[in-house]
Design a protein around this motif. Structure first.
Motif, short mmCIF file in Angstrom:
data_model
loop_
_atom_site.label_atom_id
_atom_site.label_comp_id
_atom_site.label_asym_id
_atom_site.label_seq_id
_atom_site.Cartn_x
_atom_site.Cartn_y
_atom_site.Cartn_z
N GLY A 65 83.95 143.58 89.03
CA GLY A 65 83.40 143.21 90.33
C GLY A 65 82.07 143.89 90.59
N ALA A 66 81.97 145.17 90.20
CA ALA A 66 80.71 145.90 90.36
C ALA A 66 79.64 145.32 89.44
CB ALA A 66 80.92 147.38 90.08
N ILE A 67 80.04 144.93 88.23
CA ILE A 67 79.10 144.31 87.29
C ILE A 67 78.59 142.98 87.86
CG2 ILE A 67 78.89 143.20 85.02
CD1 ILE A 67 80.83 145.33 83.94
N ARG A 68 79.48 142.22 88.46
CA ARG A 68 79.09 140.93 89.05
C ARG A 68 78.04 141.13 90.14
NH1 ARG A 68 81.63 135.86 89.44
NH2 ARG A 68 81.03 134.64 91.27
N THR A 69 78.26 142.13 91.00
CA THR A 69 77.28 142.41 92.05
C THR A 69 75.94 142.81 91.45
OG1 THR A 69 79.07 143.15 93.52
CG2 THR A 69 76.83 143.78 94.12
N ALA A 70 75.98 143.63 90.39
CA ALA A 70 74.75 144.06 89.73
C ALA A 70 73.99 142.87 89.15
CB ALA A 70 75.07 145.07 88.63
N ILE B 106 85.01 146.34 77.10
CA ILE B 106 84.31 145.17 77.64
C ILE B 106 84.05 144.21 76.50
CG2 ILE B 106 82.07 146.36 77.46
CD1 ILE B 106 81.14 144.66 79.84
N SER B 107 84.32 142.93 76.73
CA SER B 107 84.14 141.90 75.71
C SER B 107 83.28 140.78 76.26
CB SER B 107 85.49 141.33 75.27
OG SER B 107 86.32 142.34 74.72
N LEU B 108 82.46 140.22 75.38
CA LEU B 108 81.59 139.10 75.73
C LEU B 108 81.90 137.95 74.80
CD1 LEU B 108 79.17 137.94 77.31
CD2 LEU B 108 77.66 138.98 75.60
N ASN B 109 82.36 136.84 75.37
CA ASN B 109 82.69 135.65 74.58
C ASN B 109 81.40 134.87 74.32
OD1 ASN B 109 83.52 133.09 73.65
ND2 ASN B 109 85.48 133.26 74.73
N LYS B 110 80.83 135.08 73.14
CA LYS B 110 79.53 134.48 72.84
C LYS B 110 79.63 132.98 72.60
CE LYS B 110 76.84 138.38 71.34
NZ LYS B 110 75.79 138.84 70.42
N ARG C 107 83.02 134.13 83.47
CA ARG C 107 84.20 133.94 82.62
C ARG C 107 83.99 134.52 81.23
NH1 ARG C 107 85.26 127.86 81.99
NH2 ARG C 107 86.94 128.65 80.67
N VAL C 108 82.76 134.62 80.80
CA VAL C 108 82.49 135.07 79.42
C VAL C 108 82.66 136.58 79.28
CG1 VAL C 108 80.89 133.15 79.14
CG2 VAL C 108 79.98 135.42 79.70
N ILE C 109 82.76 137.29 80.41
CA ILE C 109 82.90 138.75 80.38
C ILE C 109 84.34 139.12 80.70
CG2 ILE C 109 82.15 140.94 81.40
CD1 ILE C 109 79.52 139.56 82.17
N GLN C 110 84.94 139.91 79.84
CA GLN C 110 86.28 140.42 80.08
C GLN C 110 86.24 141.95 80.08
OE1 GLN C 110 88.94 138.47 80.76
NE2 GLN C 110 87.61 136.67 80.58
N VAL C 111 86.88 142.54 81.08
CA VAL C 111 86.91 144.00 81.18
C VAL C 111 88.37 144.43 81.32
CG1 VAL C 111 86.16 146.04 82.47
CG2 VAL C 111 84.67 144.03 82.33
N THR C 112 88.82 145.30 80.44
CA THR C 112 90.20 145.77 80.50
C THR C 112 90.36 146.85 81.56
OG1 THR C 112 89.91 147.56 78.89
CG2 THR C 112 90.44 145.37 78.02
N ASP C 113 91.60 147.08 81.97
CA ASP C 113 91.89 148.25 82.78
C ASP C 113 91.58 149.50 81.96
OD1 ASP C 113 92.84 146.56 84.75
OD2 ASP C 113 94.95 146.81 84.20
#
Length: 432
Positions: free
Chosen positions: A142-147, A287-291, A223-229
């Protein structure tokens, strides 16, 4: 049979993944339960304990004291359960177990007491299903999205954003709809610009528009960004060379003070909040990025990243702008050494530690997350005209302050001596 090397097929890179070490001086992430009543925790002189409610009730029942426990809760007379616990389980009640060998007060749900003030309405920190403190991936994302939203709007020309997504147009719309913002302040920015920034895309797969639903969620490039707990914030003790111990992930219950100021910058004590926090945070997340999915979004020039490093750079830019604002704010606040708290007790509002923290011009942190990151950390507020910021604040908040900047107040963390020591929420990222 030999195969020519130029005929060997390489596996396409679908994901870019990085494990990140997250550190923070002090942090609080709120839970679904915003605050606990005095019957839902037990505060001693040194620690604050959160019980396992079912186990505690069962233990009271086994000792024939359940009715007294219920009576105290219902009558709200004696809000200190310590006397009942000592009478029922003895002086060592916090280490007791029931007949099933389950702890009444699990060790990982207690915290060091950092305040000598009477704790009321404790704000608990979020825990996972095992009762362990942690940082949800959703909080980080959520913080990344705001950034990212902040970055896109700040560099609108670079990304060729449409006229409706330009800051001047957004500010115009905000002025026109300012009276409606109060009704749903948390979602006001979605229709104004957030939906357009993240979801005005097409999905192209193998040269054709992707079939299926085309909802805003499906077209959202986040959607392309996934962040684990994060890994659980388990307390760790480390002994330095000189023999002095240091604790990582130390759970504490602290007095968080809401600070404001009078005209002229003189500091004002507004209210205390007793909060479960974690000091010296040290944990990891992935953190994962679905390229492959990223390549399907078009137009591509409106997506500001291609790699995880690009994302982290965007976060750093947002953190720096927040840092600059905080540096300016605390520089203008004057110490009030003879202030009074809400109980008319004397308290020294000395912010030298906070000013020292914000003294460096370059921000060494990558993001600000969680509770107390405030309006500047959870919105694109810093991009707006200062007068518009005030107008938004005064329309969303029951406590208006039309002659002051927005936001006017801040939250700081005090030690047990009531020395003002920390500001919460700043985190550093380091690739592992």
């Amino acid at each position: 049979m030999m195969v020519a090397s130029n005929l060997i097929l390489s596996k396409p890179e679908v994901y870019e993944t990085k494990q990140i070490q997250l550190t923070s001086p002090i942090l609080h992430i709120g839970s679904a339960i915003s605050k606990l009543s005095p019957f839902e925790y037990v505060a001693t002189n040194k620690r604050v304990y959160l019980p396992n409610p079912e186990v505690l009730a069962r233990a009271f029942q086994q000792r024939g004291r359940l009715n007294e426990y219920i009576r105290r809760i219902e009558s709200q007379e004696d809000q200190d359960l310590t006397s009942l616990l000592e009478t029922t389980f003895g002086d060592n009640w916090h280490n007791k177990k029931d007949s099933n060998e389950e702890a009444l007060f699990p060790k990982h749900t207690s915290s060091l007491r950092w305040t000598q003030q009477k704790i009321t309405d404790l704000r608990p920190m979020i825990r996972n299903g095992f009762g362990q403190l942690y940082i949800p991936g959703s909080s980080i994302k959520g913080a990344i999205r705001t950034a990212i939203a902040y970055h896109l709007l700040k560099h609108a020309d670079k990304y060729e954003l449409s006229r409706t997504q330009q800051l001047s147009e957004i500010e115009k719309k905000l002025h026109e709809t300012i009276g409606q913002i109060r009704q749903r302040p948390k979602f006001a920015d979605d229709k104004l610009f957030m939906d357009a920034l993240f979801s005005e895309f097409n999905l192209i797969y193998q040269g054709k528009n992707a079939l299926g639903k085309t909802s805003l969620q499906n077209l959202d490039f986040m959607r392309v960004i996934q962040v684990t707990d994060s890994e659980p914030l388990i307390e760790i003790r480390v002994t330095h060379k000189k023999g002095k111990p240091h604790f990582y992930n130390l759970p504490v219950t602290a007095e968080v003070i809401i600070i404001s100021h009078w005209e002229g910058g003189k500091a004002k004590y507004k209210a205390p909040i007793y909060t479960e926090m974690v000091r010296s945070v040290k944990t990891k997340f992935t953190i994962s990025l679905n390229k492959t999915m990223l390549s399907c979004f078009t137009p591509k020039n409106k997506i500001p990243f291609e790699t995880i490093d690009d994302i982290l750079t965007i976060c750093q830019e947002f953190a720096q702008d927040q840092w600059d604002e905080e540096h300016f704010y605390w520089k203008g606040i004057k110490n009030t050494l003879n202030a009074k708290d809400t109980n008319q007790q004397p308290i020294s509002l000395n912010f030298d530690n906070i000013r020292d923290f914000y003294q460096p011009e370059v921000c060494s942190y990558n993001l600000r997350i969680g509770w107390a990151s405030g309006m500047n950390g959870t919105t694109v507020n810093l991009l707006f005209d200062p007068e518009l910021r005030k107008e938004i604040r005064d329309n969303c908040s029951p406590r208006k302050a039309p002659d002051f900047e927005a936001p006017k107040s801040r939250r700081v963390v005090a030690l047990s001596s009531r020395e003002i020591k920390f500001v919460p929420g700043w985190v550093k990222f380091q690739e592992v």
